[in-house]
Design a protein around this motif. Structure first.
Motif, PDB file in Angstrom:
ATOM      1  N   GLU A   1      23.698  38.221  38.038  1.00  0.00           N
ATOM      2  CA  GLU A   1      24.860  39.108  38.089  1.00  0.00           C
ATOM      3  C   GLU A   1      25.609  39.012  39.422  1.00  0.00           C
ATOM      4  OE1 GLU A   1      21.659  40.534  37.549  1.00  0.00           O
ATOM      5  OE2 GLU A   1      21.808  40.286  35.394  1.00  0.00           O
ATOM      6  N   ASP A   2      24.897  38.697  40.518  1.00  0.00           N
ATOM      7  CA  ASP A   2      25.508  38.629  41.854  1.00  0.00           C
ATOM      8  C   ASP A   2      24.970  37.415  42.606  1.00  0.00           C
ATOM      9  OD1 ASP A   2      26.666  38.989  44.332  1.00  0.00           O
ATOM     10  OD2 ASP A   2      25.532  40.797  44.826  1.00  0.00           O
ATOM     11  N   PRO A   3      25.541  36.246  42.367  1.00  0.00           N
ATOM     12  CA  PRO A   3      25.014  35.029  42.991  1.00  0.00           C
ATOM     13  C   PRO A   3      25.332  34.898  44.477  1.00  0.00           C
ATOM     14  CG  PRO A   3      26.955  34.523  41.704  1.00  0.00           C
ATOM     15  CD  PRO A   3      26.657  35.978  41.467  1.00  0.00           C
ATOM     16  N   TYR A   4      26.040  35.865  45.073  1.00  0.00           N
ATOM     17  CA  TYR A   4      26.430  35.786  46.481  1.00  0.00           C
ATOM     18  C   TYR A   4      25.505  36.565  47.405  1.00  0.00           C
ATOM     19  CZ  TYR A   4      30.625  34.403  43.998  1.00  0.00           C
ATOM     20  OH  TYR A   4      31.504  33.801  43.138  1.00  0.00           O
ATOM     21  N   THR A   5      24.569  37.328  46.851  1.00  0.00           N
ATOM     22  CA  THR A   5      23.676  38.153  47.655  1.00  0.00           C
ATOM     23  C   THR A   5      22.235  37.741  47.433  1.00  0.00           C
ATOM     24  OG1 THR A   5      25.238  39.984  47.437  1.00  0.00           O
ATOM     25  CG2 THR A   5      23.024  40.531  48.206  1.00  0.00           C
ATOM     26  N   ALA A   6      21.564  37.323  48.505  1.00  0.00           N
ATOM     27  CA  ALA A   6      20.162  36.906  48.422  1.00  0.00           C
ATOM     28  C   ALA A   6      19.265  38.127  48.248  1.00  0.00           C
ATOM     29  CB  ALA A   6      19.770  36.142  49.680  1.00  0.00           C
ATOM     30  N   PHE A   7      18.068  37.882  47.745  1.00  0.00           N
ATOM     31  CA  PHE A   7      17.086  38.956  47.655  1.00  0.00           C
ATOM     32  C   PHE A   7      16.661  39.359  49.064  1.00  0.00           C
ATOM     33  CE2 PHE A   7      16.681  37.115  43.437  1.00  0.00           C
ATOM     34  CZ  PHE A   7      16.655  38.262  42.656  1.00  0.00           C
TER      35      PHE A   7
ATOM     36  N   GLN B   1       8.235  32.831  45.553  1.00  0.00           N
ATOM     37  CA  GLN B   1       7.179  32.806  46.553  1.00  0.00           C
ATOM     38  C   GLN B   1       7.403  31.726  47.604  1.00  0.00           C
ATOM     39  OE1 GLN B   1       3.721  32.501  44.062  1.00  0.00           O
ATOM     40  NE2 GLN B   1       3.936  34.587  43.297  1.00  0.00           N
ATOM     41  N   LYS B   2       6.672  31.842  48.698  1.00  0.00           N
ATOM     42  CA  LYS B   2       6.706  30.882  49.810  1.00  0.00           C
ATOM     43  C   LYS B   2       8.123  30.708  50.363  1.00  0.00           C
ATOM     44  CE  LYS B   2       2.643  28.435  48.195  1.00  0.00           C
ATOM     45  NZ  LYS B   2       2.064  27.188  47.742  1.00  0.00           N
ATOM     46  N   GLY B   3       8.859  31.805  50.487  1.00  0.00           N
ATOM     47  CA  GLY B   3      10.197  31.773  51.072  1.00  0.00           C
ATOM     48  C   GLY B   3      11.304  31.391  50.104  1.00  0.00           C
ATOM     49  N   GLY B   4      10.959  31.090  48.851  1.00  0.00           N
ATOM     50  CA  GLY B   4      11.968  30.694  47.876  1.00  0.00           C
ATOM     51  C   GLY B   4      12.988  31.778  47.581  1.00  0.00           C
ATOM     52  N   TYR B   5      12.609  33.038  47.783  1.00  0.00           N
ATOM     53  CA  TYR B   5      13.524  34.160  47.508  1.00  0.00           C
ATOM     54  C   TYR B   5      14.806  34.072  48.330  1.00  0.00           C
ATOM     55  CZ  TYR B   5      12.200  36.312  51.926  1.00  0.00           C
ATOM     56  OH  TYR B   5      11.997  36.558  53.257  1.00  0.00           O
ATOM     57  N   ALA B   6      14.743  33.463  49.524  1.00  0.00           N
ATOM     58  CA  ALA B   6      15.904  33.415  50.415  1.00  0.00           C
ATOM     59  C   ALA B   6      17.038  32.555  49.860  1.00  0.00           C
ATOM     60  CB  ALA B   6      15.488  32.912  51.789  1.00  0.00           C
TER      61      ALA B   6
ATOM     62  N   TYR C   1      34.138  39.928  50.002  1.00  0.00           N
ATOM     63  CA  TYR C   1      33.829  41.134  49.260  1.00  0.00           C
ATOM     64  C   TYR C   1      33.399  40.713  47.859  1.00  0.00           C
ATOM     65  CZ  TYR C   1      36.370  43.196  53.111  1.00  0.00           C
ATOM     66  OH  TYR C   1      36.766  43.557  54.361  1.00  0.00           O
ATOM     67  N   PRO C   2      32.069  40.621  47.620  1.00  0.00           N
ATOM     68  CA  PRO C   2      31.625  40.106  46.326  1.00  0.00           C
ATOM     69  C   PRO C   2      32.037  40.949  45.129  1.00  0.00           C
ATOM     70  CG  PRO C   2      29.759  40.667  47.739  1.00  0.00           C
ATOM     71  CD  PRO C   2      30.994  40.915  48.528  1.00  0.00           C
ATOM     72  N   SER C   3      32.374  42.200  45.327  1.00  0.00           N
ATOM     73  CA  SER C   3      32.908  43.003  44.220  1.00  0.00           C
ATOM     74  C   SER C   3      33.906  43.983  44.808  1.00  0.00           C
ATOM     75  CB  SER C   3      31.794  43.761  43.496  1.00  0.00           C
ATOM     76  OG  SER C   3      31.326  44.822  44.291  1.00  0.00           O
ATOM     77  N   SER C   4      34.798  44.444  43.988  1.00  0.00           N
ATOM     78  CA  SER C   4      35.835  45.341  44.495  1.00  0.00           C
ATOM     79  C   SER C   4      35.267  46.664  44.989  1.00  0.00           C
ATOM     80  CB  SER C   4      36.877  45.588  43.410  1.00  0.00           C
ATOM     81  OG  SER C   4      36.254  46.166  42.280  1.00  0.00           O
ATOM     82  N   LEU C   5      34.082  47.014  44.535  1.00  0.00           N
ATOM     83  CA  LEU C   5      33.481  48.278  44.944  1.00  0.00           C
ATOM     84  C   LEU C   5      32.444  48.095  46.042  1.00  0.00           C
ATOM     85  CD1 LEU C   5      32.941  49.822  41.403  1.00  0.00           C
ATOM     86  CD2 LEU C   5      34.826  50.223  42.973  1.00  0.00           C
ATOM     87  N   GLY C   6      31.970  46.878  46.231  1.00  0.00           N
ATOM     88  CA  GLY C   6      30.874  46.647  47.157  1.00  0.00           C
ATOM     89  C   GLY C   6      31.323  46.488  48.594  1.00  0.00           C
ATOM     90  N   PRO C   7      30.368  46.568  49.516  1.00  0.00           N
ATOM     91  CA  PRO C   7      30.682  46.375  50.929  1.00  0.00           C
ATOM     92  C   PRO C   7      30.924  44.891  51.216  1.00  0.00           C
ATOM     93  CG  PRO C   7      28.328  46.604  50.627  1.00  0.00           C
ATOM     94  CD  PRO C   7      28.963  46.827  49.276  1.00  0.00           C
ATOM     95  N   PHE C   8      31.535  44.607  52.359  1.00  0.00           N
ATOM     96  CA  PHE C   8      31.780  43.216  52.710  1.00  0.00           C
ATOM     97  C   PHE C   8      30.503  42.570  53.226  1.00  0.00           C
ATOM     98  CE2 PHE C   8      32.410  45.237  56.831  1.00  0.00           C
ATOM     99  CZ  PHE C   8      31.764  44.352  57.680  1.00  0.00           C
ATOM    100  N   THR C   9      30.463  41.269  53.137  1.00  0.00           N
ATOM    101  CA  THR C   9      29.368  40.470  53.673  1.00  0.00           C
ATOM    102  C   THR C   9      29.972  39.447  54.613  1.00  0.00           C
ATOM    103  OG1 THR C   9      28.119  40.730  51.627  1.00  0.00           O
ATOM    104  CG2 THR C   9      27.466  38.933  53.080  1.00  0.00           C
TER     105      THR C   9
ATOM    106  N   THR D   1      19.277  32.700  39.858  1.00  0.00           N
ATOM    107  CA  THR D   1      20.237  31.630  40.068  1.00  0.00           C
ATOM    108  C   THR D   1      20.194  31.235  41.530  1.00  0.00           C
ATOM    109  OG1 THR D   1      22.511  30.921  39.673  1.00  0.00           O
ATOM    110  CG2 THR D   1      22.209  33.133  40.531  1.00  0.00           C
ATOM    111  N   SER D   2      20.697  30.065  41.841  1.00  0.00           N
ATOM    112  CA  SER D   2      20.764  29.637  43.234  1.00  0.00           C
ATOM    113  C   SER D   2      21.782  30.479  43.976  1.00  0.00           C
ATOM    114  CB  SER D   2      21.168  28.166  43.326  1.00  0.00           C
ATOM    115  OG  SER D   2      20.177  27.348  42.766  1.00  0.00           O
ATOM    116  N   LEU D   3      21.449  30.826  45.196  1.00  0.00           N
ATOM    117  CA  LEU D   3      22.348  31.604  46.041  1.00  0.00           C
ATOM    118  C   LEU D   3      23.577  30.776  46.367  1.00  0.00           C
ATOM    119  CD1 LEU D   3      22.779  34.158  47.829  1.00  0.00           C
ATOM    120  CD2 LEU D   3      21.623  32.886  49.650  1.00  0.00           C
ATOM    121  N   VAL D   4      24.765  31.372  46.205  1.00  0.00           N
ATOM    122  CA  VAL D   4      26.012  30.711  46.580  1.00  0.00           C
ATOM    123  C   VAL D   4      26.254  31.052  48.049  1.00  0.00           C
ATOM    124  CG1 VAL D   4      28.498  30.581  46.192  1.00  0.00           C
ATOM    125  CG2 VAL D   4      26.949  30.866  44.256  1.00  0.00           C
ATOM    126  N   VAL D   5      26.200  30.035  48.893  1.00  0.00           N
ATOM    127  CA  VAL D   5      26.358  30.243  50.328  1.00  0.00           C
ATOM    128  C   VAL D   5      27.807  29.987  50.710  1.00  0.00           C
ATOM    129  CG1 VAL D   5      25.614  29.498  52.614  1.00  0.00           C
ATOM    130  CG2 VAL D   5      23.983  29.555  50.732  1.00  0.00           C
TER     131      VAL D   5
END
Length: 181
Positions: free
Chosen positions: A53-59, A42-47, A153-161, A76-80
């Motif tokens: 399972e995927d610490p590289y993608t924010a909610f 809450q209060k912006g903490g989701y960002a 590319y956080p996973s071999s099957l996923g799109p790039f970020t 987990t904390s987002l890995v930036v």
């Protein structure tokens, strides 16, 4: 009309225990919640949070984060990931050199691509696995290096970020002040 009769005490106790058991079984099978984690969204903490399972993608939003956390799942904390690129014109070689550095976790380094752009088109693409990475490429006369962009590319099957790459404001090209002989 139905008449209520008092049940003998032993039967009443057995029925009360059976009723309690019937009501308790569905509750025991339910997955426990995690309201402390849900409050962190809450209060912006989701960002600044991600799934375990995927610490590289924010909610995407607070609701997605709260829903995930309320199921008892771990946050987990987002890995930036971000980087910086510095371009230097090497007069003796008539080449533009670059030094790229990034905050890339070791398990993801083989998934990073950096595009170094000049004022006309993409001039060079690097796939660094060690940091800082160094390389050089030919820059045509009159063209200066102006920007860089990163992708992972956080996973071999996923799109790039995409991730931001801060560029030294000095353009790199023949006659630039960012020279190295």
């Amino acid at each position: 009309m139905f008449a209520f009769r008092a049940l003998p005490r032993p039967i009443a106790v057995v029925l009360a225990l059976m009723l309690a058991l019937i009501l308790a079984v569905p509750l025991m099978g339910a997955k426990g919640g995690n309201s402390a984690n849900a409050k962190a969204c809450q209060k912006g903490g989701y960002a600044a949070l991600a799934t375990d399972e995927d610490p590289y993608t924010a909610f995407a939003n607070q609701d997605a984060c709260v829903s995930y956390a309320a199921q008892g799942s771990m946050l987990t904390s987002l890995v930036v990931v971000h980087g910086s690129a510095e371009f230097v014109w090497v007069e003796a070689q008539q080449r533009c050199a670059f030094l790229f550095d990034a905050t890339v976790p070791a398990d993801m380094r083989s998934d990073v691509r950096v595009n170094l752009a000049n004022s006309t088109s993409i001039a060079y693409t690097a796939f660094p696995t060690t940091y800082p990475a160094y390389g050089s490429f030919t820059v045509p006369a009159g063209v200066t290096m102006t920007s860089a962009a990163g992708r992972y590319y956080p996973s071999s099957l996923g799109p790039f970020t995409s991730f931001p790459v801060t560029v030294d404001p000095e353009p790199c090209g023949p006659g630039s002040s960012a020279t190295d002989s």
